[in-house]
Structures are given as C-alpha cells and as structure tokens.
Scaffold this motif. Sequence first.
Motif, PDB file in Angstrom:
ATOM      1  N   ALA B   2      43.692  44.737  34.658  1.00  0.00           N
ATOM      2  CA  ALA B   2      42.380  44.106  34.717  1.00  0.00           C
ATOM      3  C   ALA B   2      41.922  43.928  36.155  1.00  0.00           C
ATOM      4  O   ALA B   2      40.746  43.936  36.434  1.00  0.00           O
ATOM      5  CB  ALA B   2      42.417  42.758  34.026  1.00  0.00           C
ATOM      6  N   HIS B   3      42.880  43.787  37.066  1.00  0.00           N
ATOM      7  CA  HIS B   3      42.488  43.523  38.454  1.00  0.00           C
ATOM      8  C   HIS B   3      42.717  44.756  39.300  1.00  0.00           C
ATOM      9  O   HIS B   3      42.898  44.653  40.482  1.00  0.00           O
ATOM     10  CB  HIS B   3      43.284  42.345  38.999  1.00  0.00           C
ATOM     11  CG  HIS B   3      44.426  41.991  38.130  1.00  0.00           C
ATOM     12  ND1 HIS B   3      44.400  40.901  37.322  1.00  0.00           N
ATOM     13  CD2 HIS B   3      45.576  42.630  37.902  1.00  0.00           C
ATOM     14  CE1 HIS B   3      45.523  40.867  36.622  1.00  0.00           C
ATOM     15  NE2 HIS B   3      46.239  41.891  36.952  1.00  0.00           N
ATOM     16  N   THR B 421      37.579  35.230  38.963  1.00  0.00           N
ATOM     17  CA  THR B 421      36.943  35.459  37.669  1.00  0.00           C
ATOM     18  C   THR B 421      37.220  36.860  37.160  1.00  0.00           C
ATOM     19  O   THR B 421      36.852  37.197  36.064  1.00  0.00           O
ATOM     20  CB  THR B 421      35.416  35.275  37.758  1.00  0.00           C
ATOM     21  OG1 THR B 421      34.947  36.052  38.862  1.00  0.00           O
ATOM     22  CG2 THR B 421      35.049  33.826  37.945  1.00  0.00           C
ATOM     23  N   SER B 422      37.859  37.694  37.976  1.00  0.00           N
ATOM     24  CA  SER B 422      38.065  39.069  37.533  1.00  0.00           C
ATOM     25  C   SER B 422      39.464  39.281  36.993  1.00  0.00           C
ATOM     26  O   SER B 422      39.866  40.388  36.720  1.00  0.00           O
ATOM     27  CB  SER B 422      37.820  40.022  38.691  1.00  0.00           C
ATOM     28  OG  SER B 422      38.881  39.895  39.588  1.00  0.00           O
ATOM     29  N   GLY B 423      40.206  38.242  36.815  1.00  0.00           N
ATOM     30  CA  GLY B 423      41.551  38.410  36.283  1.00  0.00           C
ATOM     31  C   GLY B 423      42.447  37.411  36.961  1.00  0.00           C
ATOM     32  O   GLY B 423      42.092  36.852  37.991  1.00  0.00           O
ATOM     33  N   GLU B 424      43.582  37.158  36.394  1.00  0.00           N
ATOM     34  CA  GLU B 424      44.425  36.141  37.014  1.00  0.00           C
ATOM     35  C   GLU B 424      45.031  36.686  38.295  1.00  0.00           C
ATOM     36  O   GLU B 424      45.315  37.876  38.400  1.00  0.00           O
ATOM     37  CB  GLU B 424      45.507  35.684  36.052  1.00  0.00           C
ATOM     38  CG  GLU B 424      46.489  36.778  35.705  1.00  0.00           C
ATOM     39  CD  GLU B 424      47.425  36.339  34.609  1.00  0.00           C
ATOM     40  OE1 GLU B 424      48.400  35.671  34.944  1.00  0.00           O
ATOM     41  OE2 GLU B 424      47.172  36.667  33.440  1.00  0.00           O
TER      42      GLU B 424
END
Lengths: 179, 432
Positions: B2-3, B421-424
């Motif tokens: 995700a990141h 907010t774009s992934g942990e």
Amino acid sequence: MSDRKGSGLLAIFAEVDAACAAIEGLREKGLRDMVVFSPTPRHELEHALHTPEVPVRLFTLVGGLTGAGSGFALGIWTSLNWPLITGGKPIISLPAFVIPAFELMVLMGALSTVVGLFINARLPGARHNVVYDRSFSAGRFGVYVEPPAGREDEARTILRESGALEVREGPEEVRVGTL
Amino acid sequence: MAHDNFAAYRLPLVRLERTPAAARTAIIALLVVGVIGFVASVLTDPTRAWRAYLYNWLFFTSIAQGAIIFSAATIMARGVWARGIRRIAQSTMGFLPIAFVLLIPIFFVGGKVFPWVEHPVPGKDVWLNIPFLAVRSLVLLGILFYLSSRFVYWSLRPDAGALRDRVPDRLRGVYDRLTRNWQGQAVEEERAERNLSRLGPALALVYAVAFSFVAWDYVMSLEPHWFSTLIGPYFFMGAFLGGIALTALTAVICRGTLGLEKALVPPQFHDLGKMTFGFCVFWAYMFWSQYIVIWYGQLPWEQAFLIHRLSKPYGPFALFVFLGLFVIPFFGLLGVKPKKTPSILATFAALILFALWIERYVLVYPSLYLPDTGAVTIGWQEIVTALPFAGLLLMSMVNFATRFPILQQWIPSADKEILLTSGEPVEAVAGD
C-alpha cells in the motif's frame, strides 16, 4: 433497493491495506470474479486487482494521430487549393501547420477518449443490479466475490482473516445506472 | 504494497565515511588533465579558450542551480514522492560559490568573449559594457546563490541537530555551525518547514530573474543585434531540465553504490522519469515558441540567429540538440517500464545532459564564430575545458555526501500527513 439478493459474499473493510490483502488472498486461490468498492480512487486496489489495460488508450492514440494528420492535411489542401506565396516561403510550409495539427490532435484525441470511455463502459444505458452498501461512499472499502459452489467457506475465511469488519451473505442488490 | 509509492516511512541514515577511491581518482584526473589542457588551450588560442570557458561555465552553472531549483520545486509542491531525492538534488550546492568565483575571470577577458567590447553597439552600450555587466551579474547571481544556500541550510538544519552528537570529530565544526542557537528538535523542524515554504517561492522567482539576465548577457548579447523575449525562459527552463537529469543520474548512481534499493524504489523513478519526460517536452515547447515566431516574421535581424545555427557546420549540432533533448527522450521515456528501470532512466538522463552541453555550445559558438567566417566545431579545446568544471562539480557533490545524510531524515509535518494517511508507517531499514 430491490428485493433481489446477490448470491456471493460482501466484505466491508475499514482500511485499504486489509481490502488489498483480501483481494490478493482471493486471487491466489483463483477466485478472481469480484467487484471492489472504494470511497476514493486508490492505486493500491488497482495493483492488487491486476486490472488489465483498458482499450480506451487505443482510442486516444488513433484519435490523436487522426487529428494531427487531418491538421496537416487541412493546411496542405487549403494552401494548394488557393496557392499564394507568402513571405517567399514554399506553398506547403509545414512549420505553419504544426500548431493547427497540434490543436486538432489534442481535440480529436480528447473527444475520442470520451467516446472510447462511453463505448467501453457501455454508457449510456448500462443498467444492472449490483450489491452495494452506503458506507462505501463514506470511507469504507468493499469486496464482493461470488465463489463457485462449494468454495464459500474458503472465501469467507480469506475475507475474515484479512480483517473484514463484516462479511454479508447474499447481500441486497441495488439498481444503478438508470439514466 | 500500500505504501509502495513512498518506500519506508523513516529513510535509512546514509552518509559517505570518506571520499570513495574511484571518485577521488576521477576528481583528481579531471582537475589535473583539465587544468593542464586549459592552460595549453589558453597558450595556443586564448580567444577560443575563453569562449569554451564561457559556454562550459554556462552549462555547469545551469545544471547545478537547476538541481537546487528542482529540490525547491518538489518541496513547494509538497511532492512527498521526492523525499528521498531532494537531498541528492541539493548536493550540487557546493558548486555554486565555485561558479560565482569562476565567473570573475570572464570580466577580465571580456574583449575576447563579447563582440560588443571591440565594436560597441551605439545605443546599447549603456547596457553592454563590462563594468555594468560585472556589477549586475555578480549582484544577481550573488543573491541567487545566497538564497540557494539559505534554502539548503534550512533543509539540513533539523538533520544536523538530530545527528550532531553522533557525527565523527571531523564534522563537529560543520554541524555546530549548522545548529547555532538550537531550540530543540520539534521547534527547529517547525521553523525549518516555515522558512523553507517562504524561501522556496522567493528562490524560484529570483532564479527566473537572475537566469534571464544570464541568458540576455551571456547568450543574447553575443549576437548584439539579435533579441528575443523568450530567450530567458528558454534558457532557465533548459537549466531546470538539466537539473532534473543530473538528479536522476545521481540518484541512480547513489542507489547502486550506496545500497539504497529500499529507500529509492521504482515508483519514485517512475515519477522522476515523468518529470524528465515532461520537461523535455517543455523544452521543445519553449524552443518551438521561439522558433515559430522568428520563422513566421522572417525579419532579417531575427533570422540571422537561426541561420547561423542551421548552416554548416553547426546544423548537425543543432539537429542533435533537438533529437537529444526532445525526440529521443520523448519516445524513449514514453512507456512506464523505461521510467521505472533505473539503468534506462540514467541512460536517458546522461543523454539529456550531453545534449544540453551541446545546446549551450550551439547557443554560444555560432554567434562568435560565424559560419561563413571560420566556424569552430567542438575540438580538444572545448572538451578539456569541460573537464575541470566536471571535476569541481563532482567534488562538490561528493563532499556534500561525506558530510550530510544523503537521504533527508526529518519529515516535515505536511509530508507526515500524506504519509500517514497513505498506509501505516513502516519502520526504518537499518542504515549507515
């Protein structure tokens, strides 16, 4: 809302990572027939789904080349049709036609992209029922999968283990696309 | 997954312990061969030597300043993707004071370089005279280089504060100077962010003005009867493209030699490739905007500039510039894969830098050595003059990397928001 029910499983996720994990998990098991909902466009979901390239870009290419070609053709044809020597330049002076060719390339490229989008999305008039949940417009992610008979448990396990907040069976269908 | 756009949340701490042997050899070789070659060139044909000096100064100053402006642009636009690349772009900072000093000799040999010294142009001599040229160049470039150094300073300061207790003794002095009046990490990061967001736009504006003056005084004035209102933007956007290409090339080299595979990931090279591609197209746009007007108007005093560059023997060089700065990178970097593959991106970046070097040659030489009265193509004099400049630029960049972490350690709060907010967040891969 209608009375029809979807035959598959609808999982609701709070985080995009969990939804991606579920998609990857389902894909690994060969369960590729799914619909994904997202409140905002997310590249992560596209990557997880391995969505194939849509043919819209071919429409853009053909439209753009047609536009550029017709821009040059327009300039050349009108110049030959009414030959006037201007500033001692040749009748067909390509640098002067580059700007109309460029503009027509952009115009036709853009219009054919819109046309390609409509054709490929079967718009207007695509009417079908989909499962949906209002939370997909308010921050939640959804994965709807229709597993073949006998593999429901497997799919349910994957969805749960990926961190679904909720897995609904036979979710309600909503009618969309009624223009 | 995700990141993947942002690599790790905390970037590894990487700093060169000492100048690598290969870089040291290269710098010494470039400087020794270059200085000897330049002296030989001055002794054989001083006019040609100083003209070669001028165009090499233009090229190397352009790319060094362009890289700083590129880092400022990504910070102003909050381009989180470029987090790992900004510091690499800033590593050319050390070359700017050198460029400032290297400009001064040109004023003393002005008669060999500027045609208007021997034949003053009536009416234009108010502007075109060496004392005024020296004053306005040194003042404007002085302000530009000073603002650049303030910008890099504020970008470095929070890192210097966080690391000053851990740096080796040889760097104590530098780090102490960078962290004078230290007010604590959180306060300093906030101050740095505020100052960077104020300095960035000022730097960009001063860059546009100062480099327009450079274009007027060191390119346009060489053909004193020719004028173009677009030469300024054409010149400084070309320099910006050179800065991006230099950053891309350096980023690929750093990635391979310093093991930054986890910190500089393909999506970042994809974005860097898009920037390179986009500004190649923008260069062509600037070129065309200038060309089409001259071509259409067909005014003798405007056309001369183009005719000098399109006739023998300069024509092939001009054609190569158009191919190397637009056509080849356009088709080469059109797809996703070449942008994402570091080695391919580096190849195109190197091509762009080479083409820009030729472009600065095509801007300068045809005005001074007119095609019909003894044109001069690139020979050993031009090449040896490039070597010391390249050596000094390389030395500045390597020096920077031996002092400061090559990946920015502190994270501005605006970046944090986007990253979180774009992934942990992923914690650091061990560095150093």
